[in-house]
Design an enzyme around this catalytic site. Structure first.
Site, mmCIF file in Angstrom:
data_model
loop_
_atom_site.group_PDB
_atom_site.id
_atom_site.type_symbol
_atom_site.label_atom_id
_atom_site.label_comp_id
_atom_site.label_asym_id
_atom_site.label_seq_id
_atom_site.Cartn_x
_atom_site.Cartn_y
_atom_site.Cartn_z
ATOM 1 N N ASN A 1 0.746 -1.351 0.010
ATOM 2 C CA ASN A 1 0.043 0.085 -0.090
ATOM 3 C C ASN A 1 0.576 1.171 -0.111
ATOM 4 O O ASN A 1 2.004 1.188 0.392
ATOM 5 C CB ASN A 1 -0.826 0.054 1.121
ATOM 6 C CG ASN A 1 -0.416 0.126 2.456
ATOM 7 O OD1 ASN A 1 0.146 1.250 2.855
ATOM 8 N ND2 ASN A 1 0.005 -1.168 3.152
ATOM 9 N N CYS B 1 9.311 11.707 -4.807
ATOM 10 C CA CYS B 1 9.700 12.309 -6.207
ATOM 11 C C CYS B 1 9.144 11.549 -7.271
ATOM 12 O O CYS B 1 8.679 12.064 -8.200
ATOM 13 C CB CYS B 1 11.355 12.352 -6.339
ATOM 14 S SG CYS B 1 12.327 13.440 -5.371
ATOM 15 N N CYS C 1 13.717 10.149 -4.416
ATOM 16 C CA CYS C 1 12.807 9.457 -3.380
ATOM 17 C C CYS C 1 11.426 8.798 -3.911
ATOM 18 O O CYS C 1 11.126 9.201 -5.037
ATOM 19 C CB CYS C 1 12.762 10.313 -2.301
ATOM 20 S SG CYS C 1 11.433 11.289 -2.084
ATOM 21 N N CYS D 1 -8.854 -6.289 -1.973
ATOM 22 C CA CYS D 1 -7.929 -7.175 -2.149
ATOM 23 C C CYS D 1 -7.611 -7.738 -3.359
ATOM 24 O O CYS D 1 -8.471 -8.721 -4.026
ATOM 25 C CB CYS D 1 -8.366 -8.354 -1.148
ATOM 26 S SG CYS D 1 -7.132 -9.611 -0.893
ATOM 27 N N CYS E 1 14.447 15.067 1.334
ATOM 28 C CA CYS E 1 14.984 14.569 0.225
ATOM 29 C C CYS E 1 15.534 15.663 -0.397
ATOM 30 O O CYS E 1 16.834 15.424 -0.662
ATOM 31 C CB CYS E 1 13.863 14.171 -0.860
ATOM 32 S SG CYS E 1 14.370 13.798 -2.391
#
Length: 200
Positions: free
Chosen positions: A12, A57, A54, A76, A134
């Site tokens: 997730n 980003c 990152c 699911c 970052c």
């Protein structure tokens, strides 16, 4: 640093963002992998704070599919075991290359099983990233690059120049002619022709 590399295979968006933030704060390289809800596509990505974008980003699944989250609430999605196995294999191979220092580690590799397509994307950090940590890591990496360029340029040139002689000593390889760019259609020996002649 306690570990060399963190591996993330969470399902997730929030968990990915949490791993991203922790790795930014610890200046910790990590690899991220995921399989999409469509069950037939996935990706792996290497994230090195400052040197590469990152997750904030460049969140690959969000960008690739144009959806708000990689995994919708209350859904699911069961991915095909084959897709998960292929992506896991790519991740494992890249981990070995990174840790053992061989081959080329792919910054981003996608997988589309429907077309047997493996897109790779060159990645650069986003100077407008909204994550302050970052931006801090990007600034540190730029300073590091600047210091390295002044101290390693001369040794790199010397090493490149010494490489042919080192090969000659170790393997007995001798370069007796340097290609000057001129193509000819017939080899020096009678009856022999080159297999390929570059077109003008």
């Amino acid at each position: 640093r306690a570990v060399d590399l963190v591996l993330s295979c969470v399902d997730n968006f929030e968990a990915r963002m949490t791993v991203n933030q922790a790795c930014l704060e610890l200046n910790q390289p990590w690899m991220e992998a995921g399989v999409s809800e469509n069950a037939v596509s996935g990706h792996i990505q290497l994230l090195i704070p400052g040197a590469m974008p990152c997750y904030q980003c460049f969140p690959p699944v969000v960008v690739a599919e144009g959806i708000k989250r990689p995994k919708r609430e209350g859904v699911c999605a069961a991915s095909l075991p084959t897709t998960m196995g292929i992506v896991a294999g790519f991740l494992s191979q890249n981990v070995l290359k990174y840790l053992l220092g061989f081959g080329q580690v792919t910054p981003y590799l996608g997988y589309d099983a429907l077309q047997d397509h493996f897109p790779t994307i060159p990645l650069k950090s986003n100077p407008n990233c909204t994550n302050a940590e970052c931006l801090k890591r990007q600034a540190e990496f730029q300073q590091f690059q600047a210091s390295q360029s002044t101290t390693t340029a001369a040794p790199a040139v010397a090493a490149a120049e010494a490489a042919p002689s080192a090969l000659a000593e170790e393997w007995g390889i001798v370069v007796d002619e340097v290609y000057d760019g001129d193509d000819v259609g017939v080899a020096n020996a009678a009856g022999l022709e080159y297999a390929f002649v570059r077109p003008e």
